[in-house]
Design a protein around this motif. Structure first.
Motif, PDB file in Angstrom:
ATOM      1  N   HIS A 103       4.577  16.187  -5.900  1.00  0.00           N
ATOM      2  CA  HIS A 103       4.630  14.565  -5.554  1.00  0.00           C
ATOM      3  C   HIS A 103       4.374  14.553  -4.057  1.00  0.00           C
ATOM      4  O   HIS A 103       4.125  13.417  -3.620  1.00  0.00           O
ATOM      5  CB  HIS A 103       5.700  13.959  -5.886  1.00  0.00           C
ATOM      6  N   GLN A 104       4.945  15.464  -2.809  1.00  0.00           N
ATOM      7  CA  GLN A 104       4.571  15.506  -1.610  1.00  0.00           C
ATOM      8  C   GLN A 104       3.153  15.333  -1.299  1.00  0.00           C
ATOM      9  O   GLN A 104       2.843  14.775  -0.333  1.00  0.00           O
ATOM     10  CB  GLN A 104       5.381  16.412  -1.023  1.00  0.00           C
ATOM     11  N   ILE A 105       2.224  15.746  -2.094  1.00  0.00           N
ATOM     12  CA  ILE A 105       0.858  15.656  -1.725  1.00  0.00           C
ATOM     13  C   ILE A 105       0.671  14.149  -1.515  1.00  0.00           C
ATOM     14  O   ILE A 105      -0.075  13.667  -0.716  1.00  0.00           O
ATOM     15  CB  ILE A 105      -0.057  16.246  -2.698  1.00  0.00           C
ATOM     16  N   GLN A 106       0.915  13.495  -2.741  1.00  0.00           N
ATOM     17  CA  GLN A 106       0.459  11.823  -2.581  1.00  0.00           C
ATOM     18  C   GLN A 106       1.237  11.263  -1.526  1.00  0.00           C
ATOM     19  O   GLN A 106       0.628  10.290  -0.666  1.00  0.00           O
ATOM     20  CB  GLN A 106       1.066  11.138  -3.836  1.00  0.00           C
ATOM     21  N   GLU A 109      -0.686  12.323   1.578  1.00  0.00           N
ATOM     22  CA  GLU A 109      -1.877  11.628   1.621  1.00  0.00           C
ATOM     23  C   GLU A 109      -1.857   9.972   2.321  1.00  0.00           C
ATOM     24  O   GLU A 109      -2.525   9.556   2.732  1.00  0.00           O
ATOM     25  CB  GLU A 109      -2.731  11.880   0.750  1.00  0.00           C
ATOM     26  N   ALA A 110      -0.848   9.344   1.524  1.00  0.00           N
ATOM     27  CA  ALA A 110      -0.652   7.952   1.681  1.00  0.00           C
ATOM     28  C   ALA A 110      -0.582   7.863   3.212  1.00  0.00           C
ATOM     29  O   ALA A 110      -1.093   6.857   3.789  1.00  0.00           O
ATOM     30  CB  ALA A 110       0.239   7.414   0.844  1.00  0.00           C
ATOM     31  N   PHE A 111       0.406   8.302   3.742  1.00  0.00           N
ATOM     32  CA  PHE A 111       0.687   8.202   5.274  1.00  0.00           C
ATOM     33  C   PHE A 111      -0.532   8.685   6.304  1.00  0.00           C
ATOM     34  O   PHE A 111      -0.938   7.985   7.115  1.00  0.00           O
ATOM     35  CB  PHE A 111       1.952   8.982   5.629  1.00  0.00           C
ATOM     36  N   ASN A 163      -6.487   6.498  -5.776  1.00  0.00           N
ATOM     37  CA  ASN A 163      -6.930   7.777  -6.000  1.00  0.00           C
ATOM     38  C   ASN A 163      -6.645   8.724  -6.996  1.00  0.00           C
ATOM     39  O   ASN A 163      -7.100   9.740  -6.988  1.00  0.00           O
ATOM     40  CB  ASN A 163      -6.418   8.366  -4.135  1.00  0.00           C
ATOM     41  N   TRP A 164      -5.734   8.108  -8.043  1.00  0.00           N
ATOM     42  CA  TRP A 164      -5.494   9.211  -8.902  1.00  0.00           C
ATOM     43  C   TRP A 164      -5.608   8.438 -10.210  1.00  0.00           C
ATOM     44  O   TRP A 164      -5.910   7.966 -11.083  1.00  0.00           O
ATOM     45  CB  TRP A 164      -3.856   9.414  -8.852  1.00  0.00           C
TER      46      TRP A 164
END
Length: 164
Positions: A103-106, A109-111, A163-164
């Motif tokens: 979940h840290q990918i999302q 990427e958002a930041f 994006n997902w």
């Protein structure tokens, strides 16, 4: 000073701390660093560290830092951004037993997509380049303005929806 934080969950992030030592060894990093390493087992060679720090120490380290390197926890990133710090976001990955899922990918990427942090690639191979961009003034980061207490939740949700 550089402050590195990886939280207090029971997952190691040894590859980050090894990579940071490599960046000192190759001369990319020269300034003092303090790292909160959590349950990582790798012992840093070129910078100060503690396993865990108090909330007061956390606030103090952010205040003293020029750059904050944070795992993809929204709370840690937000505290650094609210303090006006340059942030490099690094992502814990499930495949390396660094977290329960990816979940840290999302979050990162958002930041990053919104221009608030530099996000190192998932394998950390460009972490040195992230530092160089900040040192050279070519990071392209924009200041965080926290006018809405739910802004981060909305930003991450919007990013995921798009994006997902």
């Amino acid at each position: 000073m550089i402050f590195v934080t990886v939280g207090s969950r029971n997952y190691q992030f040894d590859r980050l701390f090894k990579k940071l030592d490599e960046l000192y060894e190759d001369g990319t990093l020269t300034e003092p660093m303090f790292a909160q390493i959590g349950t990582s087992t790798y012992v840093p060679k070129h910078y100060e560290y503690k396993d865990f720090i108090t909330p007061e120490e956390f606030v103090d380290k952010i205040a003293k830092a020029d750059i904050v390197v944070s795992h993809g926890a929204s709370g840690s990133i937000m505290k650094a951004l609210n303090a006006g710090k340059k942030v490099i976001a690094v992502t814990r990955l499930e495949k390396y037993n660094e977290h329960i899922n990816d979940h840290q990918i999302q979050n990162n990427e958002a930041f990053s997509t919104n221009g608030y942090v530099l996000m190192a690639d998932l394998e950390l191979s460009d972490l040195g380049e992230c530092f160089q961009k900040i040192y050279n003034g070519t990071d392209g980061l924009r200041p965080w303005e926290n006018k809405d207490p739910l802004a981060i939740v909305k930003m991450v949700d919007h990013f995921i929806q798009e994006n997902w």
